[in-house]
Design a protein around this motif. Structure first.
Motif, mmCIF file in Angstrom:
data_model
loop_
_atom_site.group_PDB
_atom_site.id
_atom_site.type_symbol
_atom_site.label_atom_id
_atom_site.label_comp_id
_atom_site.label_asym_id
_atom_site.label_seq_id
_atom_site.Cartn_x
_atom_site.Cartn_y
_atom_site.Cartn_z
ATOM 1 N N TRP A 176 -3.580 -8.364 -95.196
ATOM 2 C CA TRP A 176 -3.605 -7.670 -96.480
ATOM 3 C C TRP A 176 -4.876 -8.008 -97.251
ATOM 4 O O TRP A 176 -5.514 -7.148 -97.839
ATOM 5 N N LYS A 177 -5.206 -9.278 -97.272
ATOM 6 C CA LYS A 177 -6.383 -9.707 -98.044
ATOM 7 C C LYS A 177 -7.094 -10.832 -97.329
ATOM 8 O O LYS A 177 -6.452 -11.846 -97.076
ATOM 9 N N PRO A 178 -8.387 -10.732 -96.988
ATOM 10 C CA PRO A 178 -9.222 -9.538 -97.130
ATOM 11 C C PRO A 178 -8.640 -8.338 -96.375
ATOM 12 O O PRO A 178 -7.965 -8.514 -95.370
ATOM 13 N N HIS A 179 -8.954 -7.173 -96.891
ATOM 14 C CA HIS A 179 -8.383 -5.933 -96.376
ATOM 15 C C HIS A 179 -8.843 -5.661 -94.936
ATOM 16 O O HIS A 179 -9.966 -5.234 -94.704
ATOM 17 N N LEU A 180 -7.979 -5.985 -94.000
ATOM 18 C CA LEU A 180 -8.158 -5.639 -92.583
ATOM 19 C C LEU A 180 -9.449 -6.169 -91.968
ATOM 20 O O LEU A 180 -9.985 -5.569 -91.030
ATOM 21 N N HIS A 181 -9.970 -7.272 -92.465
ATOM 22 C CA HIS A 181 -11.154 -7.839 -91.818
ATOM 23 C C HIS A 181 -11.239 -9.340 -92.024
ATOM 24 O O HIS A 181 -10.604 -9.906 -92.907
ATOM 25 N N ASN A 182 -12.056 -9.948 -91.162
ATOM 26 C CA ASN A 182 -12.416 -11.358 -91.288
ATOM 27 C C ASN A 182 -13.871 -11.380 -91.761
ATOM 28 O O ASN A 182 -14.764 -10.933 -91.049
ATOM 29 N N PRO A 183 -14.125 -11.888 -92.970
ATOM 30 C CA PRO A 183 -15.476 -11.782 -93.540
ATOM 31 C C PRO A 183 -16.574 -12.398 -92.664
ATOM 32 O O PRO A 183 -17.727 -11.995 -92.751
ATOM 33 N N SER A 184 -16.236 -13.375 -91.831
ATOM 34 C CA SER A 184 -17.298 -14.025 -91.048
ATOM 35 C C SER A 184 -17.418 -13.487 -89.628
ATOM 36 O O SER A 184 -18.298 -13.900 -88.880
ATOM 37 N N LEU A 185 -16.555 -12.546 -89.257
ATOM 38 C CA LEU A 185 -16.569 -12.093 -87.855
ATOM 39 C C LEU A 185 -17.891 -11.407 -87.489
ATOM 40 O O LEU A 185 -18.414 -11.600 -86.380
ATOM 41 N N ALA A 186 -18.459 -10.634 -88.413
ATOM 42 C CA ALA A 186 -19.715 -9.930 -88.110
ATOM 43 C C ALA A 186 -20.812 -10.913 -87.713
ATOM 44 O O ALA A 186 -21.666 -10.610 -86.876
ATOM 45 N N TYR A 187 -20.762 -12.098 -88.312
ATOM 46 C CA TYR A 187 -21.807 -13.093 -88.075
ATOM 47 C C TYR A 187 -21.815 -13.612 -86.626
ATOM 48 O O TYR A 187 -22.842 -14.049 -86.125
ATOM 49 N N TRP A 188 -20.675 -13.563 -85.971
ATOM 50 C CA TRP A 188 -20.544 -14.208 -84.658
ATOM 51 C C TRP A 188 -20.479 -13.222 -83.486
ATOM 52 O O TRP A 188 -20.245 -13.621 -82.347
ATOM 53 N N LEU A 189 -20.704 -11.934 -83.761
ATOM 54 C CA LEU A 189 -20.563 -10.942 -82.684
ATOM 55 C C LEU A 189 -21.527 -11.209 -81.521
ATOM 56 O O LEU A 189 -21.246 -10.851 -80.380
ATOM 57 N N HIS A 190 -22.662 -11.865 -81.819
ATOM 58 C CA HIS A 190 -23.653 -12.142 -80.765
ATOM 59 C C HIS A 190 -23.085 -13.045 -79.669
ATOM 60 O O HIS A 190 -23.634 -13.143 -78.586
ATOM 61 N N ARG A 191 -22.009 -13.732 -79.966
ATOM 62 C CA ARG A 191 -21.444 -14.655 -78.966
ATOM 63 C C ARG A 191 -20.748 -13.927 -77.814
ATOM 64 O O ARG A 191 -20.462 -14.542 -76.782
ATOM 65 N N ILE A 192 -20.482 -12.639 -77.999
ATOM 66 C CA ILE A 192 -19.748 -11.913 -76.945
ATOM 67 C C ILE A 192 -20.718 -11.597 -75.808
ATOM 68 O O ILE A 192 -21.654 -10.818 -75.968
ATOM 69 N N ASN A 193 -20.483 -12.228 -74.678
ATOM 70 C CA ASN A 193 -21.441 -12.114 -73.569
ATOM 71 C C ASN A 193 -20.848 -11.417 -72.353
ATOM 72 O O ASN A 193 -21.206 -11.701 -71.227
ATOM 73 N N VAL A 194 -19.904 -10.526 -72.600
ATOM 74 C CA VAL A 194 -19.419 -9.640 -71.527
ATOM 75 C C VAL A 194 -19.681 -8.205 -71.989
ATOM 76 O O VAL A 194 -19.848 -7.958 -73.189
ATOM 77 N N PRO A 195 -19.735 -7.268 -71.036
ATOM 78 C CA PRO A 195 -19.962 -5.870 -71.439
ATOM 79 C C PRO A 195 -18.860 -5.376 -72.389
ATOM 80 O O PRO A 195 -17.690 -5.698 -72.196
ATOM 81 N N ILE A 196 -19.318 -4.622 -73.385
ATOM 82 C CA ILE A 196 -18.373 -4.091 -74.379
ATOM 83 C C ILE A 196 -18.429 -2.567 -74.335
ATOM 84 O O ILE A 196 -19.517 -1.991 -74.218
ATOM 85 N N ARG A 197 -17.264 -1.945 -74.462
ATOM 86 C CA ARG A 197 -17.263 -0.493 -74.665
ATOM 87 C C ARG A 197 -16.450 -0.206 -75.934
ATOM 88 O O ARG A 197 -15.343 -0.713 -76.110
ATOM 89 N N LEU A 198 -17.051 0.590 -76.793
ATOM 90 C CA LEU A 198 -16.353 1.049 -77.999
ATOM 91 C C LEU A 198 -15.952 2.494 -77.793
ATOM 92 O O LEU A 198 -16.795 3.337 -77.470
ATOM 93 N N ILE A 199 -14.668 2.777 -77.972
ATOM 94 C CA ILE A 199 -14.148 4.135 -77.779
ATOM 95 C C ILE A 199 -13.642 4.643 -79.120
ATOM 96 O O ILE A 199 -12.841 3.963 -79.776
ATOM 97 N N TRP A 200 -14.092 5.804 -79.517
ATOM 98 C CA TRP A 200 -13.747 6.298 -80.856
ATOM 99 C C TRP A 200 -13.294 7.745 -80.811
ATOM 100 O O TRP A 200 -13.943 8.581 -80.174
ATOM 101 N N GLY A 201 -12.199 8.049 -81.455
ATOM 102 C CA GLY A 201 -11.811 9.443 -81.659
ATOM 103 C C GLY A 201 -12.809 10.076 -82.626
ATOM 104 O O GLY A 201 -13.094 9.494 -83.673
ATOM 105 N N GLU A 202 -13.306 11.241 -82.264
ATOM 106 C CA GLU A 202 -14.349 11.862 -83.092
ATOM 107 C C GLU A 202 -13.865 12.160 -84.508
ATOM 108 O O GLU A 202 -14.637 12.142 -85.456
ATOM 109 N N ASN A 203 -12.562 12.416 -84.641
ATOM 110 C CA ASN A 203 -12.026 12.784 -85.956
ATOM 111 C C ASN A 203 -11.219 11.659 -86.596
ATOM 112 O O ASN A 203 -10.292 11.910 -87.360
ATOM 113 N N ASP A 204 -11.584 10.432 -86.266
ATOM 114 C CA ASP A 204 -10.882 9.282 -86.837
ATOM 115 C C ASP A 204 -11.128 9.232 -88.344
ATOM 116 O O ASP A 204 -12.263 9.127 -88.791
#
Lengths: 252, 384
Positions: A176-204
């Protein structure tokens, strides 16, 4: 559904199919509408589908309160059942858990497949990255989540409606708070060292695809795919297209 | 029986323009501060008059709404703590699960108690569902935060050899040491609002006063019974002074005049349901069984009648509200008889929380309503 004790928590887990291992982390809403998707996954993978604590109607321990806790739980699960070369698939809230796992430890992962994940705050303090569905009327919630599908709650049975109420309760409990996020997660995304695929519905309309493109820019070894004619849950609305996308190995 | 005068300090001039959404989604551009200032002074004058009339004072708070312009209950109470001399002052209440600084609540209450020379009564309330958005308070953990705040506030008010530290689930302080200490010892009386036998039991087991809000002739008895049973189980007394009930009160020289006044005040009740439907069921705020029912079948708020029928809260007539036990209205004899009947029906009522102002009733009618009640009804209630 099997019950397995992990880190002191009784976890309900569905295990289906044969093939390489996949851990599928479910999103926040409409568990029963995901059944066809899980069955399709099971045609290609041995798919492990845990039900997040709380979403299963069982109160988590008092010290188990955030998405980081969920990520440690599922890292422990992978250790406990000794899975390696795992395709980690997470949708929406489940995608957020997947991200939290991957910034911590990718040892057992082959790739990270994320369908419109929540969790990473990219916009400014006066911008919603994730629409506040709690404050929208039903028809706007429906058009945010679905492109073409009409979900008629009047056709849901009692158990399914109770499931929705539990899902809403525990999405709030964890996020609920913070609203649907972890404020520090963006900072650590570089640690992901396996291939990533992002799949998005065009009309999301819940998490816009242009947010997805911005998220992709923050990651290395990432592929961004959109699925036309789908909203936030392409796995419900465009099942075959979603499966086809997943069948092409991430990272080429 | 004691009586308390309650008003929500409504900003009714905007009601028509705002239509069916009087809460949450309400632009403040429709609020004219000059009109608002006049209204604040008017409502405060009406409360101040109560000091002469022997009617105690009750304030509450709501947020982001034109139905209630008291967004901080301790602000009008601070003014009244100084302007009045005799009557007791009830904040009912402070939504402690939505206040992220519980020590500040203890400080505000302690100051009010000292300034008023020990006339404060402290309400701790859960808060209405639509309040979680303005506070951004997690509805799924609301009650655990409520009880932790309750524990912390009472410890802060009763610890006089501070500081102490607090490292709980929802509140964290290194050095809690509230000044001033409250005037009353060990602390001002505690009240809680209740809407069900279960919530009444929580208060009963602790010996607090309860306020059952507009729960009517048919539901209030079982709520009070829930309190009595829990109090008995905990080995506590449950004198009638612990039992409060909030109702609309309209007194006039004739039955017609009293009912006209109540009818105008009842616009408070009729506007209460005017909130967009998504704000009634925040996730985890009510049981999942109730939320599940409401997901596809959100009917209007209904109020039960004694004959087994019911009516829509938004459109009820004054006679329907009287039958339901939500309003007491008429000439002084009629109002006394209605209150007496309710008192006997619920097994003893010690505190009448009367909404003597609400909706569209004028200042003149409010003053006359309060004066008539004080002169003709209140003395008789003292014997009940």
């Amino acid at each position: 559904m099997k019950r397995i004790s992990v880190a002191g928590i009784e976890l309900g887990i569905d295990i289906r199919g044969n093939g390489p291992p996949m851990l599928y982390l479910h999103p926040e809403h409409y568990a029963h509408l995901h059944e066809p998707f899980i069955n399709k996954l099971a045609e290609h993978w041995r798919v492990f589908v845990p039900r997040h604590p709380g979403f299963d109607g069982r109160q988590p321990p008092s010290q188990f309160r955030n998405v980081g806790d969920l990520s440690y739980l599922y890292l422990d699960l992978l250790d406990q059942i000794d899975l390696v070369e795992v395709t980690l698939l997470g949708a929406s809230f489940g995608g957020w858990i997947g991200l939290e796992m991957a910034v911590r430890n990718t040892t057992r992962l082959k790739s990270l497949e994320l369908i419109a994940p929540l969790g990473v705050k990219l916009g400014g303090r006066e911008k919603f990255d994730f629409a506040d569905l709690s404050a929208l009327p039903d028809d706007e919630v429906a058009s945010a989540l679905f492109s073409e599908t009409f979900v008629d709650l009047g056709k849901f049975n009692e158990t399914q409606l109770l499931g929705i109420a539990q899902d809403r309760q525990f999405l709030a409990y964890y996020a609920w708070k913070p609203h649907l996020h972890n404020p520090s997660l963006a900072y650590w995304l570089h640690r992901i060292n396996v291939p990533i695929r992002l799949i998005w519905g065009e009309n999301d309309g819940y998490v816009k695809s242009d947010y997805g493109e911005c998220l992709a820019e923050r990651m290395r070894d990432v592929e961004f795919c959109t699925i036309p004619g789908a909203g936030h849950y392409p796995q419900i609305e465009k099942l075959d297209e979603t499966i086809s996308t997943l069948l092409v190995a991430a990272g080429g | 029986m004691k009586a308390w005068h309650f008003s929500e300090m409504a900003y009714h001039p905007a009601w028509e323009e705002l239509g069916d959404s009087l809460r949450n989604l309400v632009p403040s551009s429709v609020y004219d501060p000059k009109v608002g200032a006049d209204l604040y002074h008017r409502y405060l004058d009406e409360w101040a008059l109560c000091d002469e009339l022997g009617i105690n004072i009750m304030v509450n708070e709501h947020h982001t709404t034109a139905t209630c312009a008291t967004s901080v209950c301790t602000i009008p109470m601070a003014i009244l703590a100084r302007e009045t001399r005799k009557v007791r002052l009830l904040c009912l209440g402070m939504p402690i699960a939505n206040r992220m600084d519980a020590v500040r609540v203890a400080e505000e209450y302690a100051m009010l108690d000292v300034i008023s020379r020990g006339r404060l009564e402290m309400g701790f309330v859960k808060g209405a569902p639509f309040e979680v958005w303005p506070a951004n308070s997690n509805p799924a953990t609301l009650m655990e935060r409520f009880w932790e705040a309750h524990d912390l506030i009472l410890k802060a008010l009763t610890t006089h050899d501070g500081p102490f530290n607090w490292e709980g689930e929802h509140f964290h302080y290194r050095q809690v040491n509230v000044w001033p200490r409250p005037y009353q010892s060990p602390h001002p009386p505690v009240w809680m609002t209740v809407m069900s036998p279960g919530s009444a039991a929580e208060a009963g087991s602790r010996g607090y006063s309860i306020a059952s809000l507009n729960t009517g002739y048919l539901r209030t008895q079982e709520i009070f019974e829930g309190y009595r049973k829990a109090a008995a189980d905990a080995g506590r007394e449950a004198p009638k002074e612990r039992f409060g009930y909030l109702a609309i009160v309209g007194v006039g020289d004739t039955n017609e005049e009293g009912k006209r006044r109540a009818d105008q005040i009842l616009d408070y009740s009729r506007t209460t349901p005017r909130a967009a439907s998504q704000f009634w069921f925040p996730p985890g705020y009510t049981s999942n069984e109730i939320t599940a029912q409401m997901l596809y079948n959100r009917g209007p708020n209904m109020i039960p009648l004694r004959n087994g029928g019911e009516f829509k809260m938004q459109f009820g007539t004054v006679d329907e509200f009287i039958d339901a036990g939500v309003a007491f209205a008429g000439n002084p004899d009629t109002v006394f008889e209605q209150i007496k009947e309710f008192h006997q029906h619920v097994g003893g009522l010690g505190q009448l929380l009367m909404m003597g102002q609400g909706g569209h009733i004028s200042h003149h009618d409010t003053v006359s309503n309060l004066q008539l009640f004080s002169k003709e009804v209140l003395p008789r209630l003292a014997d009940l």
